[in-house]
Design a protein around this motif. Structure first.
Motif, PDB file in Angstrom:
ATOM      1  N   VAL A 161     -33.139 -54.313  60.363  1.00 38.09           N
ATOM      2  CA  VAL A 161     -33.280 -54.699  61.769  1.00 38.09           C
ATOM      3  C   VAL A 161     -32.233 -55.753  62.124  1.00 38.09           C
ATOM      4  O   VAL A 161     -31.547 -55.659  63.150  1.00 38.09           O
ATOM      5  N   ILE A 162     -32.094 -56.747  61.269  1.00 35.63           N
ATOM      6  CA  ILE A 162     -31.134 -57.825  61.528  1.00 35.63           C
ATOM      7  C   ILE A 162     -29.705 -57.277  61.559  1.00 35.63           C
ATOM      8  O   ILE A 162     -28.888 -57.675  62.397  1.00 35.63           O
ATOM      9  N   GLU A 163     -29.395 -56.335  60.658  1.00 34.04           N
ATOM     10  CA  GLU A 163     -28.029 -55.820  60.547  1.00 34.04           C
ATOM     11  C   GLU A 163     -27.660 -54.846  61.653  1.00 34.04           C
ATOM     12  O   GLU A 163     -26.523 -54.850  62.144  1.00 34.04           O
ATOM     13  N   HIS A 164     -28.618 -54.006  62.073  1.00 30.57           N
ATOM     14  CA  HIS A 164     -28.261 -52.882  62.941  1.00 30.57           C
ATOM     15  C   HIS A 164     -28.802 -52.957  64.363  1.00 30.57           C
ATOM     16  O   HIS A 164     -28.386 -52.156  65.202  1.00 30.57           O
ATOM     17  N   VAL A 165     -29.719 -53.871  64.643  1.00 30.76           N
ATOM     18  CA  VAL A 165     -30.300 -53.925  65.985  1.00 30.76           C
ATOM     19  C   VAL A 165     -29.754 -55.140  66.716  1.00 30.76           C
ATOM     20  O   VAL A 165     -30.153 -56.275  66.457  1.00 30.76           O
ATOM     21  N   GLU A 166     -28.818 -54.903  67.621  1.00 27.60           N
ATOM     22  CA  GLU A 166     -28.192 -55.992  68.365  1.00 27.60           C
ATOM     23  C   GLU A 166     -29.193 -56.637  69.325  1.00 27.60           C
ATOM     24  O   GLU A 166     -30.010 -55.960  69.938  1.00 27.60           O
ATOM     25  N   GLY A 167     -29.126 -57.945  69.427  1.00 31.43           N
ATOM     26  CA  GLY A 167     -29.953 -58.665  70.383  1.00 31.43           C
ATOM     27  C   GLY A 167     -31.209 -59.278  69.804  1.00 31.43           C
ATOM     28  O   GLY A 167     -31.878 -60.053  70.497  1.00 31.43           O
ATOM     29  N   VAL A 168     -31.558 -58.949  68.558  1.00 30.76           N
ATOM     30  CA  VAL A 168     -32.750 -59.567  67.972  1.00 30.76           C
ATOM     31  C   VAL A 168     -32.396 -60.945  67.424  1.00 30.76           C
ATOM     32  O   VAL A 168     -31.257 -61.209  67.049  1.00 30.76           O
ATOM     33  N   ASP A 169     -33.364 -61.816  67.403  1.00 29.97           N
ATOM     34  CA  ASP A 169     -33.186 -63.155  66.867  1.00 29.97           C
ATOM     35  C   ASP A 169     -33.452 -63.106  65.364  1.00 29.97           C
ATOM     36  O   ASP A 169     -34.581 -62.869  64.925  1.00 29.97           O
ATOM     37  N   ARG A 170     -32.415 -63.337  64.579  1.00 25.60           N
ATOM     38  CA  ARG A 170     -32.534 -63.232  63.123  1.00 25.60           C
ATOM     39  C   ARG A 170     -33.631 -64.155  62.583  1.00 25.60           C
ATOM     40  O   ARG A 170     -34.423 -63.756  61.721  1.00 25.60           O
ATOM     41  N   ALA A 171     -33.681 -65.364  63.090  1.00 28.71           N
ATOM     42  CA  ALA A 171     -34.656 -66.335  62.593  1.00 28.71           C
ATOM     43  C   ALA A 171     -36.086 -65.872  62.846  1.00 28.71           C
ATOM     44  O   ALA A 171     -36.974 -66.046  62.005  1.00 28.71           O
ATOM     45  N   VAL A 172     -36.306 -65.276  64.007  1.00 27.53           N
ATOM     46  CA  VAL A 172     -37.653 -64.794  64.341  1.00 27.53           C
ATOM     47  C   VAL A 172     -38.045 -63.642  63.430  1.00 27.53           C
ATOM     48  O   VAL A 172     -39.162 -63.592  62.904  1.00 27.53           O
ATOM     49  N   VAL A 173     -37.132 -62.706  63.234  1.00 27.81           N
ATOM     50  CA  VAL A 173     -37.422 -61.557  62.372  1.00 27.81           C
ATOM     51  C   VAL A 173     -37.701 -62.010  60.946  1.00 27.81           C
ATOM     52  O   VAL A 173     -38.644 -61.542  60.296  1.00 27.81           O
ATOM     53  N   GLU A 174     -36.901 -62.931  60.448  1.00 26.96           N
ATOM     54  CA  GLU A 174     -37.112 -63.431  59.090  1.00 26.96           C
ATOM     55  C   GLU A 174     -38.451 -64.161  58.966  1.00 26.96           C
ATOM     56  O   GLU A 174     -39.160 -64.020  57.963  1.00 26.96           O
TER      57      GLU A 174
END
Length: 317
Positions: A161-174
């Protein structure tokens, strides 16, 4: 994301927005499926079990569309034309793989050819092969019955998700992945404690088809056999299959047959009558989540319900 993928995505832009808008209208109100929002990044997930896991990881960072409705059979469910289009318009497609989604795989392959990023989760979590029946030596797709493999899958999905989905917040996903992963770890520990109450000689499973190989390996069960001697519900048992399994049940002294709650248990009942011993038929949620309030609306709820049912079925005198 590679330059080629980025270029492909830009080329799809105008058409993607139009098709996503049309798909959203058609899918509006459809049971079990998310609706596409052309203004947000999109992740499409094939099965509802992976859909629940993925939603816990992504949260509100992207639109998550789950193709498989509650209570459906992953081996036989299909998709509508708008759903097929949503697969090709996604930023990321998360699917089980290992031959599970037999009617959907061609759409996933078409999306890959169109430049969509995909993740076959089952292929990446140290898959097992079937050890018996018609599917012997073929990959076993039912990895989710082992919560430790699901814990590994959580990290894999988050990374994709972090690598391929533009616009997501990496910190939130992690953060989401870490919190949900901790819940899955807790589930695994709880399951082990429950199963430890089953005497070793009773840790024997008979199911309606081969679906609990991963659980058996992780928690020390022996698979006596399956009513349908295959890894898919699309197969059918012969009279000799039922006779052989009845003999194995009598020899092992098995006290319960576990049948998927989404499938009729007629075959398990027939086998029960073929055997000379008293055998209970116990329903489990093995391949699909249920609607809310029906006992297995989430992955965590499903696994806890199954653990209780297996433990009770194998310890009751």
């Amino acid at each position: 994301m590679s330059d080629d993928c980025a270029t492909a995505r830009r080329r799809r832009g105008p058409a993607r927005l139009l098709l996503a808008s049309l798909t959203a209208v058609v899918l509006l109100g459809a049971s079990g499926c998310g609706t596409a929002d052309p203004g947000r990044p999109s992740v499409v997930v094939t099965t509802n079990i992976l859909g629940d896991i993925t939603r816990n990881i992504i949260g509100d960072e992207a639109e998550v569309t789950v193709l498989m409705q509650a209570g459906a059979d992953p081996h036989s469910f299909g998709v509508s034309a708008p759903q097929a289009a949503s697969i090709e318009q996604a930023d990321l497609v998360v699917y089980n793989g290992l031959g599970l989604e037999e009617n959907v795989l061609r759409h996933v392959e078409a999306a890959e050819e169109a430049g969509v990023s995909t993740l076959a989760v089952g292929d990446a979590v140290d898959p097992l092969t079937y050890t018996a029946g018609e599917s012997a030596d073929e990959p076993d797709p039912h990895f989710w019955t082992d919560p430790e493999r699901v814990g590994a899958a959580v990290g894999l999905i988050a990374d994709q998700v972090i690598e391929h989905v533009e616009g997501v917040d990496r910190a939130v996903v992690e953060k989401n992945a870490s919190a949900y992963g901790a819940q899955v770890t807790g589930l695994s520990s709880w399951m082990r404690k429950q199963f430890d109450t089953i005497p070793s000689e009773r840790r024997q499973l008979v199911t309606n088809h081969h679906v609990f190989g991963y659980l058996a390996q992780r928690f020390g069960f022996r698979i006596v056999g399956a009513v349908i001697p295959s890894g898919t519900t699309l197969a059918s048992p012969s009279a000799s299959d039922l006779t052989s399994l009845a003999t194995a049940i009598e020899t092992a002294g098995v006290k319960a047959i576990f049948a998927d709650s989404s499938q009729p248990d007629r075959l398990a009942q027939v086998l029960k009558h073929e055997s000379d011993i008293e055998v209970d038929v116990v329903p489990l949620f093995s391949e699909s989540l249920t609607e809310k309030g029906k006992g297995a609306a989430t992955y965590l709820e499903m696994m806890r319900a199954n653990t209780r049912s297996i433990t009770k079925g194998l310890t009751t005198e």
